[in-house]
Write an enzyme that holds these catalytic residues in place. Structure first.
Site, PDB file in Angstrom:
ATOM      1  N   LYS A  44       0.653  -5.564  -8.942  1.00 14.68           N
ATOM      2  CA  LYS A  44       0.176  -5.100  -7.633  1.00 14.68           C
ATOM      3  C   LYS A  44      -0.559  -3.786  -7.828  1.00 14.68           C
ATOM      4  O   LYS A  44      -0.001  -2.824  -8.357  1.00 14.68           O
ATOM      5  CB  LYS A  44       1.345  -4.923  -6.659  1.00 14.68           C
ATOM      6  CG  LYS A  44       0.925  -4.259  -5.326  1.00 14.68           C
ATOM      7  CD  LYS A  44       2.055  -4.231  -4.299  1.00 14.68           C
ATOM      8  CE  LYS A  44       1.661  -3.399  -3.079  1.00 14.68           C
ATOM      9  NZ  LYS A  44       2.733  -3.307  -2.060  1.00 14.68           N
ATOM     10  N   ASP A  73      -1.102   3.011  -0.101  1.00  9.80           N
ATOM     11  CA  ASP A  73      -0.685   2.125   0.996  1.00  9.80           C
ATOM     12  C   ASP A  73      -0.334   2.958   2.228  1.00  9.80           C
ATOM     13  O   ASP A  73       0.784   3.454   2.355  1.00  9.80           O
ATOM     14  CB  ASP A  73       0.530   1.292   0.546  1.00  9.80           C
ATOM     15  CG  ASP A  73       0.995   0.331   1.640  1.00  9.80           C
ATOM     16  OD1 ASP A  73       0.263   0.172   2.644  1.00  9.80           O
ATOM     17  OD2 ASP A  73       2.078  -0.262   1.473  1.00  9.80           O
ATOM     18  N   LYS A 106       2.228   3.469   8.422  1.00 12.62           N
ATOM     19  CA  LYS A 106       3.553   3.935   8.021  1.00 12.62           C
ATOM     20  C   LYS A 106       3.847   5.294   8.638  1.00 12.62           C
ATOM     21  O   LYS A 106       2.940   6.092   8.816  1.00 12.62           O
ATOM     22  CB  LYS A 106       3.611   4.089   6.484  1.00 12.62           C
ATOM     23  CG  LYS A 106       3.684   2.800   5.716  1.00 12.62           C
ATOM     24  CD  LYS A 106       3.815   3.076   4.226  1.00 12.62           C
ATOM     25  CE  LYS A 106       3.835   1.790   3.420  1.00 12.62           C
ATOM     26  NZ  LYS A 106       4.992   0.927   3.690  1.00 12.62           N
ATOM     27  N   ASP A 163       2.038   2.779  -5.231  1.00 17.69           N
ATOM     28  CA  ASP A 163       1.997   1.353  -4.896  1.00 17.69           C
ATOM     29  C   ASP A 163       1.133   0.553  -5.873  1.00 17.69           C
ATOM     30  O   ASP A 163       0.889  -0.636  -5.665  1.00 17.69           O
ATOM     31  CB  ASP A 163       1.506   1.175  -3.458  1.00 17.69           C
ATOM     32  CG  ASP A 163       2.199   0.018  -2.749  1.00 17.69           C
ATOM     33  OD1 ASP A 163       3.231  -0.466  -3.254  1.00 17.69           O
ATOM     34  OD2 ASP A 163       1.694  -0.406  -1.682  1.00 17.69           O
ATOM     35  N   ASP A 198       0.941  -3.946   6.989  1.00 15.21           N
ATOM     36  CA  ASP A 198       1.658  -3.211   5.942  1.00 15.21           C
ATOM     37  C   ASP A 198       2.283  -4.149   4.903  1.00 15.21           C
ATOM     38  O   ASP A 198       2.752  -3.706   3.851  1.00 15.21           O
ATOM     39  CB  ASP A 198       2.737  -2.329   6.580  1.00 15.21           C
ATOM     40  CG  ASP A 198       3.227  -1.246   5.631  1.00 15.21           C
ATOM     41  OD1 ASP A 198       2.584  -1.043   4.578  1.00 15.21           O
ATOM     42  OD2 ASP A 198       4.253  -0.601   5.944  1.00 15.21           O
ATOM     43  N   GLU A 234       0.803  -5.818   2.804  1.00 16.15           N
ATOM     44  CA  GLU A 234      -0.504  -6.037   2.168  1.00 16.15           C
ATOM     45  C   GLU A 234      -0.376  -6.480   0.714  1.00 16.15           C
ATOM     46  O   GLU A 234      -1.252  -7.165   0.195  1.00 16.15           O
ATOM     47  CB  GLU A 234      -1.355  -4.770   2.265  1.00 16.15           C
ATOM     48  CG  GLU A 234      -1.137  -3.724   1.157  1.00 16.15           C
ATOM     49  CD  GLU A 234       0.276  -3.153   1.113  1.00 16.15           C
ATOM     50  OE1 GLU A 234       0.974  -3.221   2.148  1.00 16.15           O
ATOM     51  OE2 GLU A 234       0.696  -2.662   0.049  1.00 16.15           O
ATOM     52  N   ARG A 246       1.550  -8.624  -0.796  1.00 18.35           N
ATOM     53  CA  ARG A 246       1.613 -10.084  -0.974  1.00 18.35           C
ATOM     54  C   ARG A 246       0.261 -10.730  -0.695  1.00 18.35           C
ATOM     55  O   ARG A 246      -0.027 -11.806  -1.222  1.00 18.35           O
ATOM     56  CB  ARG A 246       2.720 -10.665  -0.088  1.00 18.35           C
ATOM     57  CG  ARG A 246       2.501 -10.470   1.377  1.00 18.35           C
ATOM     58  CD  ARG A 246       3.754 -10.676   2.215  1.00 18.35           C
ATOM     59  NE  ARG A 246       4.686  -9.557   2.117  1.00 18.35           N
ATOM     60  CZ  ARG A 246       5.838  -9.485   2.784  1.00 18.35           C
ATOM     61  NH1 ARG A 246       6.200 -10.476   3.594  1.00 18.35           N
ATOM     62  NH2 ARG A 246       6.626  -8.439   2.658  1.00 18.35           N
TER      63      ARG A 246
HETATM   64  N1  BES Z   1       4.406  -0.804  -0.638  1.00 16.37           N
HETATM   65  C1  BES Z   1       5.322  -1.241   0.357  1.00 16.37           C
HETATM   66  C2  BES Z   1       6.735  -1.454  -0.189  1.00 16.37           C
HETATM   67  C3  BES Z   1       7.474  -0.244  -0.674  1.00 16.37           C
HETATM   68  C4  BES Z   1       8.396   0.389   0.130  1.00 16.37           C
HETATM   69  C5  BES Z   1       7.313   0.227  -1.969  1.00 16.37           C
HETATM   70  C6  BES Z   1       9.105   1.474  -0.330  1.00 16.37           C
HETATM   71  C7  BES Z   1       8.023   1.317  -2.434  1.00 16.37           C
HETATM   72  C8  BES Z   1       8.931   1.938  -1.606  1.00 16.37           C
HETATM   73  C9  BES Z   1       4.843  -2.550   0.954  1.00 16.37           C
HETATM   74  O1  BES Z   1       3.482  -2.727   1.008  1.00 16.37           O
HETATM   75  C10 BES Z   1       5.308  -2.568   2.362  1.00 16.37           C
HETATM   76  O2  BES Z   1       4.845  -1.769   3.116  1.00 16.37           O
HETATM   77  N2  BES Z   1       6.212  -3.488   2.682  1.00 16.37           N
HETATM   78  C11 BES Z   1       6.747  -3.593   3.994  1.00 16.37           C
HETATM   79  C12 BES Z   1       6.788  -5.052   4.355  1.00 16.37           C
HETATM   80  C13 BES Z   1       7.123  -5.320   5.802  1.00 16.37           C
HETATM   81  C14 BES Z   1       5.982  -4.878   6.691  1.00 16.37           C
HETATM   82  C15 BES Z   1       7.383  -6.792   5.979  1.00 16.37           C
HETATM   83  C16 BES Z   1       8.161  -3.009   3.968  1.00 16.37           C
HETATM   84  O3  BES Z   1       8.850  -3.161   2.982  1.00 16.37           O
HETATM   85  O4  BES Z   1       8.512  -2.358   4.935  1.00 16.37           O
HETATM   86 ZN    ZN Z   2       2.388  -1.750  -0.402  1.00 19.09          ZN
HETATM   87 MG    MG Z   3       2.613  -1.942   2.747  1.00 16.01          MG
END
Ligand code: BES
Ligand code: ZN
Ligand code: MG
Length: 495
Positions: free
Chosen positions: A263, A268, A275, A286, A345, A347, A349
């Site tokens: 990834k 992000d 966020k 990220d 968010d 993103e 996947r």
């Molecule tokens: N990059 C984040 C995941 C993340 C969170 C990495 C904390 C490192 C530390 C990812 O893109 C994300 O934002 N995921 C969301 C998904 C949700 C919207 C379904 C999440 O985990 O909140």
């Molecule tokens: Zn992310």
């Molecule tokens: Mg995200």
């Protein structure tokens, strides 16, 4: 730090510091510590006794040799119980010892091939790895740099017949640690420097130095390939996206063709589903999956594994602007699957959907391993020291877990629960990019599985262990380079 072999008995080793290991709960000092103690006129035993040194892992003491040895000081590190010695105990002990030597101002350090129960080459690899990983620092942006640190590490092994094995072990230990440091540097550097273009340039340099094949696709080319999911994420950013494909080919016939996918979201923000500030703060990390696969590719040419390896990174930022992707948008991935954007968010996947679809269609590998800082849910489930592992192939997962165990990186398998696909249903498209809150790490993997065709696949969710808020045994707080050593051990089929 240069690393070399020193073919001398322990008491004859010179240097500013000599590091030796001591087991817990041993009544008398075992050889070769006993010999060292005799050379020191019994002072080693006295100090250990006076300080109630028990040899527990992480425990450390040091004494001034007072001219009785060629080395100026002796640092003793605890190894725990002899019967429980692992490479990880050795790595951590070496890291603790060399850090102390550094803090004592040492430039030249001699170190015992710690322990005596595991094969010497395994112990040597762990000593070198621990020493290098444990003294990593990131000060590129600081005016005041810390002092020079340890310049030379000598592995003390009196038996010259072991020279060849130990030299190979030193090579493996240094290459693994340097690759990890390369990944750490990429992640620790800020997102205003490490853009998708920067990652593409890093890949170009890696390709040039290692004579690897490289393709970098720009936005227009990605459009032509139908990468709507990846480009939807990139839509809001001023930084042009880059789709990176690096290939290592072995000199002989390749036994397997492995794809490693990282990834590569260089920042992000969450997109329009923005966020909150504290959640956004660390989102320069990220791209830790991308950093890991690039670091692996950089390390492969000197290691010469006999498998073909493809590294795939769909690099982009996830930003907000008038051009940004909206919640409710529908995009089409390269394999034709349409995706409703339930949350901008989620993103990672989306970028991985096209990276995986491309890998299946164009690379046709025998197996895929992806590394992604994918979900906060995985951090909730497993904490910050362990990656989640999800797979469509148990044998592949078992081999990967064995590699992770060997290098001391923690992974824990989570189930791919078929029924959870219902949670990703969309009224308007083939699939939604988000599901219910529960089982977030699994939902993300179920989503990604749609793009893996029938290629055996392991997904490592490294959102927790990629980055640390506090100092760890094998490195300072910040990027950890998680996954680099596991992948290298996996590709080299180390035992
Ligand atoms: N990059 C984040 C995941 C993340 C969170 C990495 C904390 C490192 C530390 C990812 O893109 C994300 O934002 N995921 C969301 C998904 C949700 C919207 C379904 C999440 O985990 O909140
Ligand atoms: Zn992310
Ligand atoms: Mg995200």
């Amino acid at each position: 730090m240069r690393v070399s072999l020193l073919a001398k008995p322990l008491p004859a080793a010179d240097g500013d510091v000599l590091i030796v290991g001591s087991y817990a709960d041993e009544k008398r000092l075992p050889e070769p510590l006993a010999r060292l103690d005799r050379a020191l006129g019994g002072r080693l035993g006295e100090v250990l006794e006076a300080e109630k040194f028990q040899g527990k892992p992480g425990q450390l003491t040091h004494l001034y040799a007072d001219g009785r040895l060629p080395a100026k000081r002796v640092v003793v590190v605890g190894l725990g119980a002899r019967g429980q010695l692992t490479p990880e105990t050795i790595r951590r002990a070496a890291a603790t010892g060399v850090r102390r030597a550094r803090d004592l101002g040492a430039r030249v350090v001699s170190i015992e091939v710690l322990g005596d129960t595991l094969p010497p080459e395994q112990r040597a690899r762990a000593v070198v790895g621990g020493a290098l990983l444990g003294t990593y620092s990131f000060d590129r942006y600081k005016r005041e740099k810390p002092d020079k640190g340890v310049e030379e590490l000598r592995l003390v092994e009196p038996d010259t017949r072991r020279g060849r094995e130990l030299k190979a072990a030193i090579h493996l230990g240094t290459t693994f640690a340097e690759a990890t440091a390369f990944a750490r540097d990429l992640v620790n550097a800020p997102a205003n420097e490490v853009t998708p273009t920067y990652l593409a340039k890093a890949a170009t340099q890696i390709a040039r130095e290692g004579r690897l094949k490289l393709r970098v696709y720009d936005r227009t080319e990605c459009e032509k390939m139908g990468m709507g999911a990846f480009l939807g994420v990139a839509a809001g950013s001023e930084q042009p996206p880059k789709f990176i494909h690096l290939t290592y080919s072995p000199s002989g016939r390749a036994r397997r063709k492995v794809a490693i996918v990282g990834k590569g979201v260089t920042f992000d923000s969450g997109g329009l589903d923005l966020k909150p500030a504290d959640g956004m703060l660390r989102m320069k990390n990220d791209m830790a999956g991308a950093a890991a696969v690039l670091a692996v590719m950089r390390a492969l040419p000197p290691l010469r594994p006999s498998v073909e390896v493809h590294a795939i990174v769909a690099a982009t930022e996830n930003m907000v602007s008038g051009k940004a992707q909206r919640p409710g948008d529908i995009v089409r991935a390269m394999n034709g699957v349409t995706i409703e954007i339930g949350n901008t968010d989620a993103e990672g996947r989306l970028t991985l959907a096209d990276a995986l679809a491309y890998t299946v269609a164009r690379v046709k590998p025998t197996e895929i391993v992806d590394l992604a800082t994918l979900t906060g849910a995985c951090v909730v489930a497993l904490g910050s020291l362990c990656a989640g592992l999800l797979t469509t192939s148990q044998p592949l997962a078992d081999r990967l877990r064995a590699a992770a165990d060997l290098v001391g990186e923690r992974v824990w398998q989570l189930p791919l629960i078929d029924e959870y696909k219902d949670g990703l249903k969309s009224d308007v498209a083939d699939i939604n990019n988000v599901g219910p809150r529960g089982g977030g790490a699994i939902n993300a993997a179920i989503f990604m599985r749609e793009f893996t065709g029938d290629v055996p696949w392991v997904h490592l969710d490294i959102a927790g262990p990629a980055f640390s808020d506090r100092d760890l045994p094998l490195g300072p707080k910040g990027a950890t380079g998680f996954g680099v050593r596991t992948l290298l051990a996996y590709l080299l089929e180390l035992k």
